[in-house]
Write a protein that holds these residues in place. Structure first.
Motif, PDB file in Angstrom:
ATOM      1  N   SER A  48       0.718  -1.165  -0.010  1.00  0.00           N
ATOM      2  CA  SER A  48      -0.050  -0.105  -0.058  1.00  0.00           C
ATOM      3  C   SER A  48       0.830   1.253  -0.066  1.00  0.00           C
ATOM      4  N   GLN A  49       2.038   1.207   0.694  1.00  0.00           N
ATOM      5  CA  GLN A  49       2.832   2.313   0.654  1.00  0.00           C
ATOM      6  C   GLN A  49       4.052   2.601  -0.594  1.00  0.00           C
ATOM      7  N   GLY A  50       3.822   1.428  -1.385  1.00  0.00           N
ATOM      8  CA  GLY A  50       4.471   1.625  -2.960  1.00  0.00           C
ATOM      9  C   GLY A  50       5.952   1.041  -2.506  1.00  0.00           C
ATOM     10  N   GLN A  51       6.227   0.432  -1.638  1.00  0.00           N
ATOM     11  CA  GLN A  51       7.710  -0.045  -1.221  1.00  0.00           C
ATOM     12  C   GLN A  51       8.106  -1.373  -2.018  1.00  0.00           C
ATOM     13  N   LEU A  52       7.311  -1.848  -2.758  1.00  0.00           N
ATOM     14  CA  LEU A  52       7.646  -3.344  -3.507  1.00  0.00           C
ATOM     15  C   LEU A  52       8.582  -2.662  -4.521  1.00  0.00           C
ATOM     16  N   LEU A  53       9.264  -3.444  -5.125  1.00  0.00           N
ATOM     17  CA  LEU A  53      10.279  -3.451  -6.286  1.00  0.00           C
ATOM     18  C   LEU A  53       9.354  -3.757  -7.414  1.00  0.00           C
ATOM     19  N   SER A  54       9.878  -3.345  -8.530  1.00  0.00           N
ATOM     20  CA  SER A  54       9.450  -3.959 -10.079  1.00  0.00           C
ATOM     21  C   SER A  54      10.628  -4.707 -10.213  1.00  0.00           C
ATOM     22  N   CYS A  55      10.138  -5.745 -11.183  1.00  0.00           N
ATOM     23  CA  CYS A  55      11.131  -6.812 -11.488  1.00  0.00           C
ATOM     24  C   CYS A  55      12.108  -6.109 -12.373  1.00  0.00           C
ATOM     25  N   GLU A  56      11.938  -4.978 -12.863  1.00  0.00           N
ATOM     26  CA  GLU A  56      12.867  -4.288 -13.811  1.00  0.00           C
ATOM     27  C   GLU A  56      13.871  -3.667 -13.079  1.00  0.00           C
ATOM     28  N   GLU A  57      13.743  -3.063 -12.009  1.00  0.00           N
ATOM     29  CA  GLU A  57      14.296  -2.466 -10.811  1.00  0.00           C
ATOM     30  C   GLU A  57      15.635  -3.534 -10.600  1.00  0.00           C
ATOM     31  N   SER A  58      15.034  -4.452  -9.851  1.00  0.00           N
ATOM     32  CA  SER A  58      15.824  -5.596  -9.445  1.00  0.00           C
ATOM     33  C   SER A  58      16.791  -6.190 -10.411  1.00  0.00           C
ATOM     34  N   CYS A  59      16.364  -6.389 -11.448  1.00  0.00           N
ATOM     35  CA  CYS A  59      17.105  -6.899 -12.676  1.00  0.00           C
ATOM     36  C   CYS A  59      18.261  -6.082 -13.076  1.00  0.00           C
ATOM     37  N   VAL A  60      18.155  -4.708 -12.899  1.00  0.00           N
ATOM     38  CA  VAL A  60      19.049  -3.804 -13.144  1.00  0.00           C
ATOM     39  C   VAL A  60      20.390  -4.007 -12.372  1.00  0.00           C
ATOM     40  N   LYS A  61      20.146  -4.388 -10.920  1.00  0.00           N
ATOM     41  CA  LYS A  61      20.975  -4.613  -9.961  1.00  0.00           C
ATOM     42  C   LYS A  61      21.658  -5.874 -10.366  1.00  0.00           C
ATOM     43  N   LEU A  62      20.806  -6.905 -10.629  1.00  0.00           N
ATOM     44  CA  LEU A  62      21.529  -8.225 -11.206  1.00  0.00           C
ATOM     45  C   LEU A  62      22.706  -7.957 -12.166  1.00  0.00           C
ATOM     46  N   MET A  63      21.967  -7.272 -13.221  1.00  0.00           N
ATOM     47  CA  MET A  63      22.858  -7.046 -14.525  1.00  0.00           C
ATOM     48  C   MET A  63      24.316  -6.415 -13.950  1.00  0.00           C
TER      49      MET A  63
END
Length: 265
Positions: A231-246
């Motif tokens: 509800s507070q918008g604290q979840l990450l998008s898959c794209e955001e996390s994948c940037v870190k993995l790359m």
């Protein structure tokens, strides 16, 4: 070691590729592989895999001849693992420079109950078979199918979780499975110094699994915490996390076998 600009002429094997984080990984990897690369996309949903295949054929890599093999398989069965390994061998060539295995497939298990309720060995063994045994055996099969040789880089990735290192009440199956997978890869890193081994925890992703977590967790406080994050918008998008993995893969400075969290990068 200097950072890489791409993943090379790669063979990428991605489990759980049909949706969520696995699907995003496939799309992001397609941006950084060289012509002559091949993808083996694995999931239980053939329709979702084929739609991903269609998306990838429209990318620059797809237009440059990226080979894409969809494998609809239950990784809890030996036959499913064998089909994945066979598909990988069929699309690989002598020119393959980099073999990457992304172990993304996994399930939460029953998170509505607490540890003392799990008295049925068949239920527990079934969960561990799908989430740990298949993970270990597929990794071993791929490493045997593609042994170390000059000019070949090999990287294996476990999509891990904070649950691998922190207990979550009512999540005994999931936490145990994730902790076991991390340890498998820590041992593998100690045994295979020429192999690049990574346990990557992608953070709290806004996926169907997170929806299940905030609606079915047996622990009331945990369920409330996940609901508040959503509800507070604290979840990450898959794209955001994948940037870190790359970033991790391209910089290639992580300690092999390490557990690296999204928030550590």
């Amino acid at each position: 070691m200097l950072p890489m600009s791409d993943l090379g002429r790669a063979l990428c094997i991605i489990t759980g590729a049909s949706r969520g984080f696995g699907r995003t990984i496939a799309k992001e990897f397609s941006r950084v592989v060289r012509p002559g690369s091949a993808f083996v996309l694995v999931a239980r949903s053939g329709g979702d895999l084929r739609s991903l295949q269609a998306e990838l054929t429209e990318t620059e890599a797809g237009r440059a001849g990226l080979q894409i093999r969809c494998v609809e398989a239950d990784l809890g069965l030996a036959e499913g693992l064998e089909r994945v390994t066979k598909a990988a061998q069929e699309v690989a060539t002598d020119l393959t420079e980099h073999v990457l295995l992304v172990n993304n497939a996994g399930s939460l298990g029953d998170i509505s109950r607490f540890t003392k309720s799990f008295t049925d060995m068949t239920e527990v063994n079934s969960y561990l078979s799908v989430n740990v045994s298949s993970f270990l055996c597929l990794t071993a099969q791929i490493l045997q199918a593609f042994p170390q040789r000059p000019g070949l880089r090999r990287t294996v990735i476990n999509i891990s979780s904070l649950c691998a290192v922190k207990p979550f009440s009512s999540w005994v199956l999931y936490c145990s499975g994730k902790a076991a997978r991390d340890m498998v890869f820590r041992v593998l890193a100690a045994e295979e110094p020429d192999l690049r081994v990574l346990n990557y925890a992608p953070g709290p992703l806004d996926t169907d699994m997170q929806l299940e977590a905030r609606s079915k967790s047996g622990d009331v406080q945990l369920r409330k915490s996940f609901s508040e994050m959503f509800s507070q918008g604290q979840l990450l998008s898959c794209e955001e996390s994948c940037v870190k993995l790359m970033k991790l893969l391209m910089e290639d400075s992580f300690t092999s076998g390490a557990h690296v969290d999204f928030y550590d990068i």
